[in-house]
Design a protein around this motif. Structure first.
Motif, mmCIF file in Angstrom:
data_model
loop_
_atom_site.group_PDB
_atom_site.id
_atom_site.type_symbol
_atom_site.label_atom_id
_atom_site.label_comp_id
_atom_site.label_asym_id
_atom_site.label_seq_id
_atom_site.Cartn_x
_atom_site.Cartn_y
_atom_site.Cartn_z
ATOM 1 N N TYR A 185 0.844 -1.191 0.000
ATOM 2 C CA TYR A 185 0.000 0.000 0.000
ATOM 3 C C TYR A 185 0.880 1.242 0.000
ATOM 4 N N PHE A 186 0.259 2.399 -0.235
ATOM 5 C CA PHE A 186 0.975 3.663 -0.209
ATOM 6 C C PHE A 186 0.768 4.319 1.151
ATOM 7 N N PRO A 187 1.832 4.509 1.948
ATOM 8 C CA PRO A 187 1.686 5.113 3.279
ATOM 9 C C PRO A 187 1.485 6.621 3.180
ATOM 10 N N MET A 188 0.241 7.035 2.960
ATOM 11 C CA MET A 188 -0.036 8.443 2.652
ATOM 12 C C MET A 188 0.176 9.341 3.864
ATOM 13 N N LEU A 189 -0.506 9.084 4.960
ATOM 14 C CA LEU A 189 -0.327 9.844 6.193
ATOM 15 C C LEU A 189 -0.511 8.880 7.351
ATOM 16 N N THR A 190 0.547 8.634 8.061
ATOM 17 C CA THR A 190 0.554 7.587 9.075
ATOM 18 C C THR A 190 0.793 8.175 10.463
ATOM 19 N N SER A 191 0.607 7.342 11.469
ATOM 20 C CA SER A 191 0.832 7.795 12.847
ATOM 21 C C SER A 191 2.291 8.173 13.060
ATOM 22 N N TRP A 192 3.211 7.395 12.452
ATOM 23 C CA TRP A 192 4.621 7.723 12.683
ATOM 24 C C TRP A 192 5.035 9.002 11.958
ATOM 25 N N MET A 193 4.436 9.276 10.792
ATOM 26 C CA MET A 193 4.722 10.543 10.135
ATOM 27 C C MET A 193 4.299 11.708 11.026
ATOM 28 N N THR A 194 3.123 11.598 11.635
ATOM 29 C CA THR A 194 2.648 12.641 12.542
ATOM 30 C C THR A 194 3.629 12.846 13.679
ATOM 31 N N LYS A 195 4.169 11.759 14.204
ATOM 32 C CA LYS A 195 5.114 11.863 15.317
ATOM 33 C C LYS A 195 6.440 12.474 14.869
ATOM 34 N N PHE A 196 6.856 12.192 13.654
ATOM 35 C CA PHE A 196 8.054 12.848 13.133
ATOM 36 C C PHE A 196 7.814 14.351 12.954
ATOM 37 N N TYR A 197 6.598 14.739 12.523
ATOM 38 C CA TYR A 197 6.273 16.156 12.407
ATOM 39 C C TYR A 197 6.324 16.823 13.792
ATOM 40 N N LEU A 198 5.794 16.123 14.793
ATOM 41 C CA LEU A 198 5.819 16.663 16.152
ATOM 42 C C LEU A 198 7.257 16.815 16.652
ATOM 43 N N LEU A 199 8.107 15.858 16.295
ATOM 44 C CA LEU A 199 9.513 15.969 16.678
ATOM 45 C C LEU A 199 10.163 17.178 16.012
ATOM 46 N N GLU A 200 9.875 17.378 14.741
ATOM 47 C CA GLU A 200 10.427 18.542 14.046
ATOM 48 C C GLU A 200 9.947 19.840 14.708
ATOM 49 N N ALA A 201 8.665 19.881 15.070
ATOM 50 C CA ALA A 201 8.122 21.069 15.722
ATOM 51 C C ALA A 201 8.764 21.294 17.090
ATOM 52 N N SER A 202 8.982 20.214 17.824
ATOM 53 C CA SER A 202 9.624 20.326 19.138
ATOM 54 C C SER A 202 11.044 20.854 19.019
ATOM 55 N N ILE A 203 11.781 20.337 18.039
ATOM 56 C CA ILE A 203 13.185 20.699 17.886
ATOM 57 C C ILE A 203 13.349 22.116 17.351
ATOM 58 N N THR A 204 12.536 22.485 16.370
ATOM 59 C CA THR A 204 12.733 23.776 15.690
ATOM 60 C C THR A 204 11.909 24.913 16.281
ATOM 61 N N LEU A 205 10.748 24.585 16.887
ATOM 62 C CA LEU A 205 9.849 25.626 17.386
ATOM 63 C C LEU A 205 9.674 25.597 18.895
ATOM 64 N N GLY A 206 10.193 24.556 19.536
ATOM 65 C CA GLY A 206 10.009 24.424 20.974
ATOM 66 C C GLY A 206 8.613 24.005 21.368
ATOM 67 N N THR A 207 7.891 23.370 20.440
ATOM 68 C CA THR A 207 6.520 22.935 20.711
ATOM 69 C C THR A 207 6.489 21.919 21.855
ATOM 70 N N ASP A 208 5.517 22.086 22.761
ATOM 71 C CA ASP A 208 5.365 21.193 23.907
ATOM 72 C C ASP A 208 4.819 19.844 23.440
ATOM 73 N N ILE A 209 5.572 18.776 23.659
ATOM 74 C CA ILE A 209 5.129 17.437 23.261
ATOM 75 C C ILE A 209 4.806 16.570 24.479
ATOM 76 N N SER A 210 4.718 17.193 25.645
ATOM 77 C CA SER A 210 4.575 16.425 26.883
ATOM 78 C C SER A 210 3.289 15.616 26.942
ATOM 79 N N LYS A 211 2.277 16.016 26.178
ATOM 80 C CA LYS A 211 1.020 15.267 26.194
ATOM 81 C C LYS A 211 1.093 13.989 25.368
#
Length: 252
Positions: A76-102
């Motif tokens: 199948y084609f992995p269009m938008l997956t749970s792990w992609m979302t988590k990688f986006y959150l990691l990028e936001a945490s690293i570059t923007l200081g986004t709170d990921i504690s939840k």
């Protein structure tokens, strides 16, 4: 027939001058080099075979050569997956200081969660209709491998232990996006756009051949060109045509 540009870049030799060990390497784990348009279908017997994820191939730990369409159609084609979302959150945490504690206690924990999701999905696909030993811990000796076998848990632990927790933003993001590059196998759009957006990972191999530059913007639809005479003329692989978030204007 192998492409001499590739064998010369790898070994400094034309295909007919390869040593037996070099031939064995190519026959064991050789895959298509990025930007290499040659070799179809003559290199069929030495291509690396995608397994049942995401291509729908067969479990191939004991396969001696490539070729054929023997797998069940479960890819199948992995269009938008749970792990992609988590990688986006990691990028936001690293570059923007986004709170990921939840969602995770730390960046390392969130990376581990992303890798776990992806590996579990691969495992689920790989176990469908495949004749493999149920106990993963026996795979290292049950099958022959061209590379060192590691269990999922061992591989995740190795990746997480090497995460540069106290490193710079660039070091941390580069590490995360390299893991995203691997995890998003089957969806080249995510990797390509992440690279254009950040310039990371920074150690991507330079193509051994350059058939052309990658397009930096999608072309206008033909109907638009036909019906709207004011459609701007854009050279799609020119840096001036790159979308606004493309910080690199990267030319391959």
């Amino acid at each position: 027939m192998l492409n001499p540009n590739i064998t010369n870049a790898l070994f400094g030799s034309d295909p007919d001058g390869l040593s037996s060990s070099e031939e064995a390497y190519l026959a064991g784990i050789f895959g298509r080099d990025r930007a290499d348009p040659s070799g179809i279908p003559n290199d069929n017997p030495i291509r690396t075979i995608p397994g049942s994820y995401p291509a729908g191939g067969v479990f191939d730990a004991t396969s001696g050569s490539g070729g054929g369409n023997r797998g069940s159609s479960v890819g199948y084609f992995p269009m938008l997956t749970s792990w992609m979302t988590k990688f986006y959150l990691l990028e936001a945490s690293i570059t923007l200081g986004t709170d990921i504690s939840k969602v995770a206690a730390s960046e390392s924990a969130l990376l581990n969660s992303a890798l776990t999701d992806q590996m579990n999905k691969v495992w689920d696909f790989g176990s469908r209709g495949q004749t493999v030993a149920a106990d993963e811990s026996t795979w290292g000796t049950a099958y022959s491998w061209p590379v060192t076998f590691k269990t999922r848990a061992a591989l995740r632990a190795e990746v997480i232990d090497a995460y540069p927790t106290g490193g710079s933003e660039t070091a941390r993001l580069g590490y995360v996006l390299k893991q995203a590059w691997f995890a998003n196998f089957g969806n080249g759009i995510e990797q390509y756009n992440a690279f254009r957006r950040t310039g990371l990972p920074a150690d991507i191999q330079t193509p051994l051949q350059l058939p052309r530059q990658f397009a930096l913007r999608f072309p206008y639809a033909q109907d638009e060109l036909n019906l709207n005479s004011k459609t701007p003329v854009i050279i799609y692989d020119n840096p001036s045509a790159a979308v606004f978030w493309d910080t690199l204007k990267f030319q391959f």
